[in-house]
Design a protein around this motif. Sequence first.
Motif, short mmCIF file in Angstrom:
data_model
loop_
_atom_site.label_atom_id
_atom_site.label_comp_id
_atom_site.label_asym_id
_atom_site.label_seq_id
_atom_site.Cartn_x
_atom_site.Cartn_y
_atom_site.Cartn_z
N UNK A 70 0.94 -1.19 -0.05
CA UNK A 70 -0.01 -0.09 0.00
C UNK A 70 0.86 1.34 0.07
N UNK A 71 0.48 2.34 0.78
CA UNK A 71 0.94 3.49 0.71
C UNK A 71 2.40 3.61 1.38
N UNK A 72 2.46 2.62 2.24
CA UNK A 72 3.97 2.31 2.92
C UNK A 72 4.99 1.76 2.11
N UNK A 73 4.37 0.92 1.02
CA UNK A 73 5.49 0.45 -0.10
C UNK A 73 5.56 1.73 -1.15
N UNK A 74 4.77 2.54 -1.41
CA UNK A 74 5.13 3.44 -2.52
C UNK A 74 5.97 4.52 -1.68
N UNK A 75 5.99 4.76 -0.37
CA UNK A 75 6.68 5.88 0.31
C UNK A 75 8.10 5.35 0.06
N UNK A 76 8.25 4.03 0.18
CA UNK A 76 9.90 3.59 0.18
C UNK A 76 10.29 3.23 -1.18
N UNK A 77 9.39 3.35 -2.21
CA UNK A 77 10.00 3.11 -3.48
C UNK A 77 11.18 4.13 -3.90
N UNK A 78 11.22 5.08 -3.64
CA UNK A 78 12.28 6.14 -3.94
C UNK A 78 13.59 5.41 -3.56
N UNK A 79 13.59 4.95 -2.19
CA UNK A 79 14.75 4.47 -1.49
C UNK A 79 15.25 3.49 -2.24
N UNK A 80 14.14 2.47 -2.47
CA UNK A 80 14.67 1.29 -3.07
C UNK A 80 15.28 1.19 -4.47
N UNK A 81 14.60 2.36 -5.24
CA UNK A 81 15.05 2.67 -6.69
C UNK A 81 16.42 3.32 -6.29
N UNK A 82 17.04 3.98 -5.48
CA UNK A 82 18.10 4.51 -5.22
C UNK A 82 19.31 3.45 -4.83
N UNK A 83 18.75 2.12 -4.80
CA UNK A 83 19.76 1.11 -4.40
C UNK A 83 20.22 0.38 -5.63
N UNK A 84 21.53 -0.10 -5.54
CA UNK A 84 21.96 -0.65 -6.80
C UNK A 84 21.59 -2.19 -6.93
N UNK A 85 20.26 -2.28 -6.81
CA UNK A 85 19.66 -3.91 -6.89
C UNK A 85 20.07 -4.21 -8.14
N UNK A 86 20.17 -3.53 -9.49
CA UNK A 86 20.37 -4.04 -10.86
C UNK A 86 21.63 -4.76 -10.94
N UNK A 87 22.56 -4.03 -10.11
CA UNK A 87 23.97 -4.41 -10.11
C UNK A 87 24.22 -5.61 -9.32
N UNK A 88 23.68 -5.64 -8.28
CA UNK A 88 23.99 -6.68 -7.35
C UNK A 88 23.33 -8.06 -7.54
N UNK A 89 21.87 -7.82 -7.97
CA UNK A 89 21.15 -9.20 -8.59
C UNK A 89 20.20 -8.90 -9.64
N UNK A 90 20.77 -8.96 -10.85
CA UNK A 90 19.78 -8.75 -11.88
C UNK A 90 18.49 -9.63 -11.75
N UNK A 91 18.53 -10.84 -11.04
CA UNK A 91 17.15 -11.57 -10.88
C UNK A 91 16.40 -10.78 -9.85
N UNK A 92 16.70 -10.22 -8.86
CA UNK A 92 15.98 -9.75 -7.89
C UNK A 92 15.33 -8.40 -8.51
N UNK A 93 16.23 -7.65 -9.32
CA UNK A 93 15.73 -6.39 -10.21
C UNK A 93 14.62 -6.50 -10.90
N UNK A 94 14.85 -7.83 -11.67
CA UNK A 94 13.79 -8.05 -12.74
C UNK A 94 12.29 -8.21 -12.03
N UNK A 95 12.40 -9.01 -10.60
CA UNK A 95 11.29 -9.11 -10.19
C UNK A 95 10.79 -8.04 -9.55
N UNK A 96 11.48 -7.25 -9.16
CA UNK A 96 10.99 -5.77 -8.73
C UNK A 96 10.44 -5.06 -9.74
#
Length: 113
Positions: A70-96
């Motif tokens: 919900x709204x709590x997830x939407x609020x944290x998305x900018x923080x998650x988007x700033x993390x290097x998820x794609x570089x660390x785990x392309x599989x996790x990034x694709x699911x995200x």
Amino acid sequence: MDDFKLGFLLGLLVGEGHFGGDGRQPQITLRMHARHRRLFEWLTQNVPGSRLYGPYTHGGRNYYQWMLRGESLRKILPLLDALPIAEISPVTYARYEKMKADYGLSSERKSSI
């Protein structure tokens, strides 16, 4: 959230996270053995709006389930988007990214930390 907490959250999401939803709203879920209760308590204290469910016993397993939606997830998305998820785990990034696309969430990639 400081860099340590963000990094710890990133590790948990890469290692254990499920990105999906219930058909109406997106959610991030972590499900782990009940012996990790203190870790889940840390998550609920440090990720505003997240919820802890359980303990559950099913099929010989004893576990808790942590959810962010919900709204709590939407609020944290900018923080998650700033993390290097794609570089660390392309599989996790694709699911995200699939979760974000499925639920019409912004897919703009912010600069990495």
